[in-house]
Design a protein around this motif. Structure first.
Motif, mmCIF file in Angstrom:
data_model
loop_
_atom_site.group_PDB
_atom_site.id
_atom_site.type_symbol
_atom_site.label_atom_id
_atom_site.label_comp_id
_atom_site.label_asym_id
_atom_site.label_seq_id
_atom_site.Cartn_x
_atom_site.Cartn_y
_atom_site.Cartn_z
ATOM 1 N N GLN A 1 0.819 -1.201 0.000
ATOM 2 C CA GLN A 1 0.000 0.000 0.000
ATOM 3 C C GLN A 1 0.859 1.260 0.000
ATOM 4 O OE1 GLN A 1 -2.287 -0.815 3.507
ATOM 5 N NE2 GLN A 1 -3.242 -2.626 2.582
ATOM 6 N N SER B 1 -5.853 0.898 2.358
ATOM 7 C CA SER B 1 -6.216 -0.471 2.690
ATOM 8 C C SER B 1 -7.700 -0.673 2.400
ATOM 9 C CB SER B 1 -5.907 -0.771 4.152
ATOM 10 O OG SER B 1 -6.030 -2.156 4.402
ATOM 11 N N GLY C 1 -8.303 -0.269 -2.100
ATOM 12 C CA GLY C 1 -6.931 -0.247 -2.589
ATOM 13 C C GLY C 1 -6.493 -1.510 -3.297
ATOM 14 N N LYS D 1 1.283 -2.686 -9.489
ATOM 15 C CA LYS D 1 0.202 -3.148 -8.615
ATOM 16 C C LYS D 1 -0.153 -4.608 -8.895
ATOM 17 C CE LYS D 1 -4.387 -1.693 -6.973
ATOM 18 N NZ LYS D 1 -5.497 -0.717 -7.157
ATOM 19 N N ASP E 1 -7.220 -4.468 6.487
ATOM 20 C CA ASP E 1 -6.160 -5.242 5.830
ATOM 21 C C ASP E 1 -6.657 -6.629 5.433
ATOM 22 O OD1 ASP E 1 -4.077 -3.478 5.563
ATOM 23 O OD2 ASP E 1 -2.872 -4.273 7.211
ATOM 24 N N TYR F 1 -8.625 -6.213 2.329
ATOM 25 C CA TYR F 1 -7.686 -5.880 1.256
ATOM 26 C C TYR F 1 -7.024 -7.150 0.723
ATOM 27 C CZ TYR F 1 -3.420 -4.081 -0.948
ATOM 28 O OH TYR F 1 -2.400 -3.813 -1.826
ATOM 29 N N ASP G 1 -7.155 -8.658 -3.015
ATOM 30 C CA ASP G 1 -5.914 -8.552 -3.779
ATOM 31 C C ASP G 1 -5.372 -9.927 -4.150
ATOM 32 O OD1 ASP G 1 -4.335 -6.199 -4.633
ATOM 33 O OD2 ASP G 1 -2.672 -7.183 -3.589
#
Length: 483
Positions: A240, A247, A251, A264, A292, A295, A299
């Motif tokens: 990040q 987060s 993100g 990314k 988090d 996230y 992700d």
């Protein structure tokens, strides 16, 4: 051994891929349609799923190894071919390899002798059919508490070493599934550091200058690797901060950004204290922790995630919770050596389930061949029963053989989009085949030419009676007839 370079490859424009949910047919179905001349026929075959642990590349349990290069040049323990082959026999196809470079923490130039040792390790791994998740670090931590000075290198030294390592990283990307960021701090985990935190006695507080220095290291590693490879960072906050994103899901990577070649899309995560505490000993850093966690859940659909457990924290570290989190965070690999106190609580059934489902697990459900004169077609439905999608691209091919020659038809699809729990149907028309009967197989070879013909680097589907270990092909047990 079937080698792609020895086959005839038909134009990719002849192949199409469809992301359509399917279900397996109950039995083989043969249908003859009307019309003049030879009648078209359609044959559908269903496949039995295997319950075995399958030694597939870039997924599963790993063994973690380390080697050193001290001031006097001592401490290097090369990889052993027989040992690596024994890992494969046990269903393990990759290692995490930490190269400790104690001698070079205050030395600008890497020794050519050490570079040759590193290259030899990659050569050994390639010969054994084993991937090497790689990390470079300058110092290994001892017993807690840790105190400064820690012994890592400063920014100019690190950047110089990455430049010198670039040729090796690019030359051996075929056996480097992903690179852990390393270099900074004890174990290369980015925390206890002399040079990347303004106050080494309080390494959790980072200034803008500290973050800028860390960003340079990460950017240098991404530049050193081929664009097909990624770098894993130790905490979500590291990615990040490097990208300037928040987060939470806001993100995280979106489907549109996945695999677009940006920084990314090429930064993944490794958690070396998985399940150890509510925040995994400082891995999850947001308040609330759910930011988090959300996230990472989002992700991780598109980047590599792995790591190791490090402490018992029941009931979270027990298998019901652990398996749910490995699925949520799309784990592709986990250290089988550490922490045994955690892993032993999972029992044989839990460990076996984990060995099966870490990363991808592709199961063919059915295939259909339509024999239509000179232009037959083939479709194959594949379900992902694993916890993650592959994080590196690889070809998807239909391979046809008639006893004398082989023809490879590329299929336009991206295995990285074959997400857990989904079934994808890939299909291709097969023009320009000579008359006669052709057996057909599904091939998922490595993308790199150096290992594309090696069955150890090809994907085996989780089916009964379909895998050809000699060629690295998944037989469809179907015949294409060209009239």
């Amino acid at each position: 051994m079937f080698r792609r370079s020895a086959t005839i490859v038909l134009a990719a424009a002849a192949a199409i891929a469809l992301g359509v949910p399917t279900s397996a047919s109950a039995a083989t179905d043969l249908h003859h349609g009307p019309g003049p001349g030879p009648s078209p026929s359609t044959t559908t075959v269903s496949y039995a799923a295997s319950d075995a642990v399958i030694a597939n590349p870039e997924r599963g349990f790993d063994h973690t190894t380390e080697t050193h290069y001290r001031a006097d040049g001592s401490g290097y323990t090369p990889l052993d071919l027989a040992t690596l082959r024994s890992y494969r026999a046990d269903g393990i196809t990759q290692i995490v390899r930490v190269f400790y470079m104690e001698k070079f923490a205050n030395q600008a130039q890497l020794d050519p002798a050490w570079l040759r040792l590193v290259q030899r390790d990659y050569d050994t791994a390639r010969q054994a059919g084993v991937g090497v998740i790689t990390r470079f670090a300058y110092v290994q931590g001892g017993d807690y508490p840790y105190s400064a000075p820690y012994g890592d290198a400063d920014l100019p030294t690190v950047l110089g070493h990455i430049r010198q390592l670039t040729p090796i990283l690019r030359r051996n990307a075929d056996v480097i599934p992903t690179l852990q960021e390393g270099f900074i701090g004890l174990w290369g985990e980015g925390y206890y550091t002399d040079h990347f935190a303004s106050d080494p006695t309080n390494p959790g507080v980072l200034t803008d200058a500290d973050q800028a220095a860390r960003r340079q290291v990460l950017q240098a590693e991404l530049a050193a690797l081929p664009s097909s490879r990624s770098v894993q960072v130790r905490t979500m906050a590291m990615k990040q901060a490097a990208l300037g994103v928040p987060s939470g899901t806001a993100g995280a990577l979106t489907p549109a950004e996945a695999h677009d070649g940006s920084a990314k899309s090429r930064i993944g995560h490794h958690n070396d204290c998985f399940l150890a505490s509510p925040d995994d000993f400082g891995t999850f850093l947001t308040d609330p922790l759910s930011l988090d966690q959300d996230y990472l859940a989002a992700d991780s659909r598109y980047v590599p995630v792995g790591g190791e457990t490090c402490a018992v924290d029941a009931p979270r570290s027990e298998f019901p919770s652990a398996s749910a989190e490995m699925a949520k965070y799309h784990y592709s690999y986990l250290n089988s050596d550490y922490n045994q106190d955690v892993l032993n609580t999972w029992g044989t059934a839990g460990l076996t389930e984990t060995a099966k489902r870490l990363g991808y697990r592709f199961t063919m459900t059915s295939s259909t061949v339509e024999n239509r004169g000179r232009t037959p077609s083939v479709s194959v439905s594949v379900r992902n029963d694993g916890w993650a999608a592959p994080y590196n691209a690889r070809p998807v091919d239909l391979v046809l053989t008639n006893g004398r020659r082989s023809v490879t038809v590329p299929v336009r699809t991206d295995v990285r989009s074959w997400q857990p729990g989904q079934t994808v149907t890939v299909a291709a028309q097969l023009p320009h085949l000579s008359r006669g009967s052709w057996s057909v197989s599904l091939a998922l070879p490595a993308a790199e030419r150096s290992v594309s013909g090696d069955p150890d680097f090809a994907i085996q589907t989780a089916n009964v009676g379909t895998w050809d270990a000699r060629t690295g092909l998944n037989r469809l047990n179907q015949t294409v007839t060209v009239r």
